[in-house]
Design a protein around this motif. Structure first.
Motif, PDB file in Angstrom:
ATOM      1  N   THR A 155       0.822  -1.222   0.000  1.00 35.52           N
ATOM      2  CA  THR A 155       0.000   0.000   0.000  1.00 35.52           C
ATOM      3  C   THR A 155       0.850   1.263   0.000  1.00 35.52           C
ATOM      4  OG1 THR A 155      -0.238  -0.101   2.409  1.00 35.52           O
ATOM      5  CG2 THR A 155      -1.983  -1.100   1.075  1.00 35.52           C
ATOM      6  N   TRP A 156       2.076   1.186   0.487  1.00 37.49           N
ATOM      7  CA  TRP A 156       2.977   2.342   0.389  1.00 37.49           C
ATOM      8  C   TRP A 156       3.412   2.545  -1.062  1.00 37.49           C
ATOM      9  CZ3 TRP A 156       6.687   1.224   5.047  1.00 37.49           C
ATOM     10  CH2 TRP A 156       6.100   1.698   6.217  1.00 37.49           C
ATOM     11  N   CYS A 157       3.718   1.436  -1.729  1.00 33.52           N
ATOM     12  CA  CYS A 157       4.180   1.532  -3.120  1.00 33.52           C
ATOM     13  C   CYS A 157       3.033   1.851  -4.074  1.00 33.52           C
ATOM     14  CB  CYS A 157       4.847   0.224  -3.536  1.00 33.52           C
ATOM     15  SG  CYS A 157       6.365  -0.139  -2.633  1.00 33.52           S
ATOM     16  N   PHE A 158       1.853   1.297  -3.813  1.00 29.59           N
ATOM     17  CA  PHE A 158       0.692   1.495  -4.682  1.00 29.59           C
ATOM     18  C   PHE A 158      -0.490   1.934  -3.817  1.00 29.59           C
ATOM     19  CE2 PHE A 158       3.262  -1.992  -6.406  1.00 29.59           C
ATOM     20  CZ  PHE A 158       3.652  -1.417  -7.606  1.00 29.59           C
ATOM     21  N   PRO A 159      -0.615   3.225  -3.527  1.00 33.59           N
ATOM     22  CA  PRO A 159      -1.662   3.699  -2.604  1.00 33.59           C
ATOM     23  C   PRO A 159      -3.085   3.370  -3.044  1.00 33.59           C
ATOM     24  CG  PRO A 159      -0.074   5.436  -3.048  1.00 33.59           C
ATOM     25  CD  PRO A 159       0.258   4.310  -3.963  1.00 33.59           C
ATOM     26  N   TRP A 160      -3.329   3.234  -4.342  1.00 31.34           N
ATOM     27  CA  TRP A 160      -4.682   2.931  -4.795  1.00 31.34           C
ATOM     28  C   TRP A 160      -5.145   1.561  -4.321  1.00 31.34           C
ATOM     29  CZ3 TRP A 160      -5.288  -1.369  -7.724  1.00 31.34           C
ATOM     30  CH2 TRP A 160      -4.149  -1.870  -8.356  1.00 31.34           C
ATOM     31  N   VAL A 161      -4.216   0.660  -3.989  1.00 30.71           N
ATOM     32  CA  VAL A 161      -4.575  -0.676  -3.503  1.00 30.71           C
ATOM     33  C   VAL A 161      -5.286  -0.572  -2.153  1.00 30.71           C
ATOM     34  CG1 VAL A 161      -3.622  -2.887  -2.718  1.00 30.71           C
ATOM     35  CG2 VAL A 161      -2.709  -1.790  -4.759  1.00 30.71           C
ATOM     36  N   LEU A 162      -4.929   0.474  -1.388  1.00 28.38           N
ATOM     37  CA  LEU A 162      -5.521   0.669  -0.074  1.00 28.38           C
ATOM     38  C   LEU A 162      -7.031   0.900  -0.155  1.00 28.38           C
ATOM     39  CD1 LEU A 162      -4.670   0.912   2.905  1.00 28.38           C
ATOM     40  CD2 LEU A 162      -4.461   3.353   2.552  1.00 28.38           C
ATOM     41  N   ARG A 163      -7.446   1.572  -1.219  1.00 22.96           N
ATOM     42  CA  ARG A 163      -8.866   1.870  -1.387  1.00 22.96           C
ATOM     43  C   ARG A 163      -9.287   1.587  -2.831  1.00 22.96           C
ATOM     44  NH1 ARG A 163     -12.120   6.199   1.943  1.00 22.96           N
ATOM     45  NH2 ARG A 163     -14.033   5.829   0.842  1.00 22.96           N
TER      46      ARG A 163
ATOM     47  N   THR B 214     -17.405   2.281  -7.585  1.00 27.45           N
ATOM     48  CA  THR B 214     -17.417   2.849  -8.936  1.00 27.45           C
ATOM     49  C   THR B 214     -17.502   1.731  -9.968  1.00 27.45           C
ATOM     50  OG1 THR B 214     -16.061   4.640  -8.112  1.00 27.45           O
ATOM     51  CG2 THR B 214     -16.207   4.422 -10.489  1.00 27.45           C
ATOM     52  N   THR B 215     -16.781   0.649  -9.762  1.00 24.57           N
ATOM     53  CA  THR B 215     -16.791  -0.493 -10.670  1.00 24.57           C
ATOM     54  C   THR B 215     -18.177  -1.138 -10.731  1.00 24.57           C
ATOM     55  OG1 THR B 215     -14.478  -0.898 -10.115  1.00 24.57           O
ATOM     56  CG2 THR B 215     -15.646  -2.680 -11.213  1.00 24.57           C
ATOM     57  N   LEU B 216     -18.884  -1.143  -9.600  1.00 24.95           N
ATOM     58  CA  LEU B 216     -20.217  -1.743  -9.547  1.00 24.95           C
ATOM     59  C   LEU B 216     -21.310  -0.794 -10.034  1.00 24.95           C
ATOM     60  CD1 LEU B 216     -20.005  -3.543  -6.087  1.00 24.95           C
ATOM     61  CD2 LEU B 216     -19.899  -4.581  -8.352  1.00 24.95           C
ATOM     62  N   GLY B 217     -20.920   0.408 -10.492  1.00 27.82           N
ATOM     63  CA  GLY B 217     -21.902   1.364 -10.996  1.00 27.82           C
ATOM     64  C   GLY B 217     -22.531   2.214  -9.915  1.00 27.82           C
ATOM     65  N   LEU B 218     -21.919   2.258  -8.754  1.00 30.60           N
ATOM     66  CA  LEU B 218     -22.435   3.046  -7.637  1.00 30.60           C
ATOM     67  C   LEU B 218     -21.533   4.253  -7.394  1.00 30.60           C
ATOM     68  CD1 LEU B 218     -23.246   0.045  -5.293  1.00 30.60           C
ATOM     69  CD2 LEU B 218     -24.874   1.371  -6.640  1.00 30.60           C
ATOM     70  N   ALA B 219     -21.314   5.034  -8.448  1.00 32.71           N
ATOM     71  CA  ALA B 219     -20.412   6.180  -8.364  1.00 32.71           C
ATOM     72  C   ALA B 219     -20.889   7.206  -7.355  1.00 32.71           C
ATOM     73  CB  ALA B 219     -20.247   6.824  -9.740  1.00 32.71           C
ATOM     74  N   SER B 220     -22.216   7.369  -7.201  1.00 26.91           N
ATOM     75  CA  SER B 220     -22.725   8.351  -6.238  1.00 26.91           C
ATOM     76  C   SER B 220     -22.349   7.950  -4.810  1.00 26.91           C
ATOM     77  CB  SER B 220     -24.241   8.505  -6.367  1.00 26.91           C
ATOM     78  OG  SER B 220     -24.874   7.268  -6.132  1.00 26.91           O
ATOM     79  N   ALA B 221     -22.383   6.669  -4.513  1.00 28.29           N
ATOM     80  CA  ALA B 221     -21.971   6.199  -3.184  1.00 28.29           C
ATOM     81  C   ALA B 221     -20.485   6.450  -2.970  1.00 28.29           C
ATOM     82  CB  ALA B 221     -22.291   4.712  -3.023  1.00 28.29           C
ATOM     83  N   ALA B 222     -19.690   6.262  -4.021  1.00 29.96           N
ATOM     84  CA  ALA B 222     -18.255   6.511  -3.920  1.00 29.96           C
ATOM     85  C   ALA B 222     -17.982   7.995  -3.688  1.00 29.96           C
ATOM     86  CB  ALA B 222     -17.541   6.026  -5.182  1.00 29.96           C
ATOM     87  N   ARG B 223     -18.774   8.869  -4.323  1.00 31.55           N
ATOM     88  CA  ARG B 223     -18.591  10.318  -4.113  1.00 31.55           C
ATOM     89  C   ARG B 223     -18.913  10.723  -2.679  1.00 31.55           C
ATOM     90  NH1 ARG B 223     -20.621  10.620  -9.371  1.00 31.55           N
ATOM     91  NH2 ARG B 223     -22.747  10.972  -8.630  1.00 31.55           N
ATOM     92  N   TRP B 224     -19.821  10.002  -2.053  1.00 32.98           N
ATOM     93  CA  TRP B 224     -20.184  10.300  -0.667  1.00 32.98           C
ATOM     94  C   TRP B 224     -19.181   9.711   0.324  1.00 32.98           C
ATOM     95  CZ3 TRP B 224     -23.807  13.374   1.472  1.00 32.98           C
ATOM     96  CH2 TRP B 224     -24.741  13.944   0.612  1.00 32.98           C
ATOM     97  N   GLY B 225     -18.164   9.043  -0.180  1.00 26.27           N
ATOM     98  CA  GLY B 225     -17.117   8.511   0.683  1.00 26.27           C
ATOM     99  C   GLY B 225     -17.234   7.047   1.018  1.00 26.27           C
ATOM    100  N   TRP B 226     -18.217   6.369   0.451  1.00 23.86           N
ATOM    101  CA  TRP B 226     -18.358   4.951   0.706  1.00 23.86           C
ATOM    102  C   TRP B 226     -17.293   4.195  -0.064  1.00 23.86           C
ATOM    103  CZ3 TRP B 226     -21.802   2.612   3.969  1.00 23.86           C
ATOM    104  CH2 TRP B 226     -22.768   3.432   4.531  1.00 23.86           C
ATOM    105  N   GLY B 227     -16.783   3.151   0.527  1.00 24.36           N
ATOM    106  CA  GLY B 227     -15.782   2.342  -0.133  1.00 24.36           C
ATOM    107  C   GLY B 227     -15.301   1.235   0.769  1.00 24.36           C
TER     108      GLY B 227
END
Length: 190
Positions: free
Chosen positions: A159-167, A172-185
């Motif tokens: 996760t230090w080398c690839f921070p995107w792996v942490l989250r 977004t992949t499941l089509g729930l972009a609005s939930a991702a914008r609200w901080g869900w993940g």
């Protein structure tokens, strides 16, 4: 003392992520027995020595909670209050002194007079007994701890080398972009 250093560091890391900490008595007992069995001293490591080792290590681990390094001090830091290293060391020494000063009368009351059983102490005693009763099982348990620690360290480095792996972008992949914008993940953390 080295086991205490590790338990203390583990407690601060875990406490700052989870919001609470634990003394680490069972972990300290298992690690101390594993270390001494790996070193193979001339005089065999006994259950009493394992108890002393876990007591010292869990005291060091508990000091992080007692000194406020897990809850109050980080909260005050977020509010903008900063303390020097010397202030923190003085505070920690004061808390340690009070802990030792009150330990004897509290021990007499709670353990000797009231005969109260403490779950963490009972669990630690049973862990020490079982690890000395079956050496092969104890080595297996310590091996499992080492594998888990190695996996956790690998996850942290990843996760230090690839921070995107942490989250990962699961919502977004499941089509729930609005939930991702609200901080869900989903957060993968060690």
């Amino acid at each position: 003392l080295m086991v205490g250093f590790v338990v203390s560091a583990m407690n601060v890391s875990f406490g700052l992520k989870a919001g609470w900490g634990q003394g680490g008595s069972v972990l300290a007992a298992a690690v101390s027995i594993g270390l001494f069995s790996a070193m193979k001293p001339k005089i065999p490591f006994t259950q009493l020595e394992a108890n002393v080792c876990q007591t010292v290590a869990s005291a060091a681990g508990s000091m992080t909670m007692a000194a406020g390094l897990i809850g109050p001090i980080p909260a005050l830091h977020l509010l903008g209050l900063r303390y020097s290293v010397w202030t923190m060391m003085t505070w920690g020494a004061s808390v340690a002194f009070l802990g030792v000063f009150f330990a004897v009368p509290l021990r007499r009351h709670f353990l000797l007079e009231s005969q109260l059983r403490f779950p963490s102490g009972t669990a630690t005693a049973e862990t020490i007994k079982s690890m000395f009763a079956d050496a092969r099982r104890a080595k297996s348990q310590v091996g499992t701890l080492i594998h888990a620690a190695t996996f956790a360290a690998g996850t942290v480095v990843l996760t230090w080398c690839f921070p995107w792996v942490l989250r990962p972008p699961v919502f977004t992949t499941l089509g729930l972009a609005s939930a991702a914008r609200w901080g869900w993940g989903i957060r993968i953390d060690a």
